[in-house]
Design a protein around this motif. Structure first.
Motif, PDB file in Angstrom:
ATOM      1  N   CYS A  21      53.846  24.959  68.251  1.00 39.41           N
ATOM      2  CA  CYS A  21      53.756  24.002  68.550  1.00 39.41           C
ATOM      3  C   CYS A  21      55.617  23.691  68.897  1.00 39.41           C
ATOM      4  O   CYS A  21      55.365  22.735  69.967  1.00 39.41           O
ATOM      5  CB  CYS A  21      53.162  22.784  68.506  1.00 39.41           C
ATOM      6  N   GLN A  44      46.548  20.735  74.517  1.00 36.81           N
ATOM      7  CA  GLN A  44      46.049  22.206  73.714  1.00 36.81           C
ATOM      8  C   GLN A  44      44.405  22.151  74.450  1.00 36.81           C
ATOM      9  O   GLN A  44      43.927  21.188  74.486  1.00 36.81           O
ATOM     10  CB  GLN A  44      46.172  22.266  72.740  1.00 36.81           C
ATOM     11  N   VAL A 142      43.500  29.159  71.025  1.00 41.82           N
ATOM     12  CA  VAL A 142      44.004  27.676  71.890  1.00 41.82           C
ATOM     13  C   VAL A 142      45.474  27.852  72.372  1.00 41.82           C
ATOM     14  O   VAL A 142      46.127  29.012  72.414  1.00 41.82           O
ATOM     15  CB  VAL A 142      44.960  26.947  70.348  1.00 41.82           C
ATOM     16  N   GLN A 144      48.349  26.771  76.037  1.00 47.67           N
ATOM     17  CA  GLN A 144      49.088  25.797  76.049  1.00 47.67           C
ATOM     18  C   GLN A 144      49.211  26.808  76.976  1.00 47.67           C
ATOM     19  O   GLN A 144      49.785  27.807  77.567  1.00 47.67           O
ATOM     20  CB  GLN A 144      49.405  25.072  75.317  1.00 47.67           C
TER      21      GLN A 144
END
Length: 220
Positions: A21, A44, A142, A144
């Motif tokens: 992140c 996310q 995940v 993003q």
């Protein structure tokens, strides 16, 4: 044993995710981009077996009570209940089978918090695809955005009784058209296809190994 493996995998995944992140893009447009006194962080999307968890952090210049009232008043959100827990505010609600959750606490400039939505997706299942060796079972994925690029972090569980995970992964990636390249992730091996960089790291864990992958897909 299986429950302990999955729990420890989940804790390790969240710890590792924190490292990813820090490379995310600057806060972009959130659910209320027109609110000039709010700053929304990177969204996310967590793909889990049978569901998707979407979360987005924020900061606001107002107090937690004022920020909570603003979120509750939005028609495109589904917050129906408010609780005060350990000095913070927790919002929750449901709409169309999706569970909404929000938490707000005092921050350096007013309020810091998070909005999350857990949506059941029974028809969707995670698939290891052709990149991972046979027997690799997906745990979580995940996704993003970073500018025009899409970042995807995934974790798989792989039986330690099978052949060497590293050798099996190399064979699978080569068959899928990946070419070895230089890795920037410590302890990882890196592979590249046109427009995509893939880094892979194997973590032994008891009777299993956890395969971590980090993929960067550039906009075509």
């Amino acid at each position: 044993m299986k429950k302990r493996v999955l729990l420890s995998c989940g804790l390790a995944f969240m710890a590792a995710l924190g490292g990813f992140c820090v490379h995310a893009a600057a806060p972009g447009a959130g659910p209320a981009a027109s609110w000039t006194d709010w700053r929304w962080g990177v969204r996310q999307d967590f793909d889990l077996p049978g569901s998707r968890l979407t979360q987005q952090p924020f900061e606001a210049d107002t107090s937690p009570a004022q920020a909570a009232r603003r979120l509750v008043g939005r028609r495109d959100m589904a917050f129906e209940r408010l609780m005060v827990v350990d000095g913070g505010i927790v919002l929750s609600g449901m709409r169309g089978g999706a569970h909404w959750f929000g938490w707000l606490r005092s921050g350096p400039r007013g309020t810091r918090g998070m909005v999350s939505v857990l949506t059941p997706l029974p028809a969707v299942r995670l698939d290891a695809g052709d990149d991972m060796p046979e027997g690799a079972r997906p745990l979580v994925r995940v996704a993003q955005r970073e500018g025009q690029a899409r970042l995807v972090t995934s974790a798989y569980v792989y039986s330690a009784t099978a052949a060497s995970p590293e050798a099996a992964i190399r064979r699978s990636l080569a068959r899928a058209g990946w070419q070895p390249t230089e890795a920037s992730w410590p302890g990882a091996e890196a592979w590249r296809r046109p427009g995509t960089l893939l880094q892979v790291r194997v973590q032994p864990q008891g009777m299993h190994s956890i395969i971590w992958t980090w993929r960067r897909e550039e906009a075509q």
